[in-house]
Enzyme design. Sequence first.
Site, short mmCIF file in Angstrom:
data_model
loop_
_atom_site.label_atom_id
_atom_site.label_comp_id
_atom_site.label_asym_id
_atom_site.label_seq_id
_atom_site.Cartn_x
_atom_site.Cartn_y
_atom_site.Cartn_z
N LYS A 174 0.85 -1.20 0.00
CA LYS A 174 0.00 0.00 0.00
C LYS A 174 0.88 1.25 0.00
CE LYS A 174 -0.26 -0.32 5.03
NZ LYS A 174 -1.00 -0.93 6.15
N TYR A 217 16.35 29.76 9.06
CA TYR A 217 15.14 30.42 9.59
C TYR A 217 15.10 30.35 11.11
CZ TYR A 217 12.92 30.52 4.97
OH TYR A 217 12.60 30.76 3.66
C1 LIG Z 1 -0.24 -1.89 6.82
C2 LIG Z 1 -0.81 -3.18 7.25
C3 LIG Z 1 0.01 -4.31 7.38
C4 LIG Z 1 1.50 -4.26 7.26
O1 LIG Z 1 2.02 -3.76 8.47
P1 LIG Z 1 3.58 -3.61 8.75
O2 LIG Z 1 3.66 -3.20 10.16
O3 LIG Z 1 4.07 -2.55 7.81
O4 LIG Z 1 4.22 -4.92 8.47
C5 LIG Z 1 -0.61 -5.53 7.66
N1 LIG Z 1 -1.94 -5.61 7.83
C6 LIG Z 1 -2.75 -4.53 7.76
C7 LIG Z 1 -4.21 -4.69 7.99
C8 LIG Z 1 -2.22 -3.27 7.47
O5 LIG Z 1 -3.01 -2.20 7.41
#
Ligand SMILES: *Cc1c(COP(=O)(O)O)cnc(C)c1O
Length: 392
Positions: free
Chosen positions: A50, A280
Amino acid sequence: MTSPAEPAIAGGALAGTAGGVLTIDLAAIVDNWRDLGRRAAPSRCAAVVKADAYGLGAAPVAAALARAGCTTFFVATVDEGIALRAALAPHVDHDRPPATIFLLNGPLPGATDAILAAGLTPVLNSLDDVERWSAAARQRQTVLPAALHLDTGMSRLGLTAGDAARLTEDSTPLEGLALDLVMSHLAVAECPGEAMNERQRLAFRDRAARLPAAALSLANSSGIFLGPAYHYDVVRPGAALFGVQPRREPGATGPMRPVIRLRGRILQVREIDTPETVGYGATYHARGRQRIATVGVGYADGYLRSLSNRSFGYLDGMRVPLVGRVSMDLVTFDVSAVPAAAAVPGAGIDLIGPDNPVDDVADWAGTIGYEILTALGRRYHRVYHGGEGASR
Ligand SMILES: *Cc1c(COP(=O)(O)O)cnc(C)c1O
């Protein structure tokens, strides 16, 4: 996008004209996936890609993983799923079923045709989702694949305990659905001592046992390290694939291979000859006789402003402190300790690299490696390594 040219390292000038060069090691991602798969065996190791594979590029990352044998992917949105299906198309092995792409954010109303056209499997996150997806199956007089998400402690998405009980008493809403996966998600997996892990596991086990049989999945990256009881049939690592360590032990190097190197280009080096402020807010006072290197990377590139005055770069293996505020397109390092011949315009400073891995930078910024990765900007010159060699 892919370039075989390696940016010059160690004192040399950086390739291209961008303010920073982001190198992404696809072979390291594949190695991490294999390592996690060995730890979770005999469970199937999926890959969570994702948010554009946590900012590293879902298309090249998923292609490398598919060539290495990964058959199960998770994305968040329909758009991500459509793009992933297209990216995987050239890597389809016609002797095997196409890769499964699970859609974590579920089947939004109005997206049914797009989901089916791309062959995505939605994760049903509520009784509403279940009813809507089963109605879609009835309408099309077919059986539709689905995953079912049971909430056991996140209170974001997924069926509540009551919803799951209702489905146990009356499973008619599941008619027309082929349940490929029943899953839940851990809230504190990176803390192995927390009793909540076991509470969630038992709730998941008991509720899933009363539903129609399906493959089960509970563990994200850190969950894999909680032991075999957490592995079930499918594990779902994301961050660990990309070099974020599943557990943070200060000073310890974790098991995952680092995946990215981010080098910022020095635009100018200035010798401060009289006491003067830097950046800044005038938050840093140079005492004079200091050399300040200005680098062409800033918070617009995801180099977070919270790193102001509290981060370190590495130039030729020498540690250089970040001084002053991070601005939109620029950041300043004190390179007084580095030989003048090395700290020159065009040279690269490691902003993330072997000596300052993503988890360290995250600590300095007061955040987690996930946010550092997904914030990586679009202006970097991106170089992918190990894409073809990834299939062994
Ligand atoms: C993002 C996500 C993962 C992966 O999690 P990590 O901690 O990056 O390994 C797994 N399951 C779900 C439902 C997620 O939203």
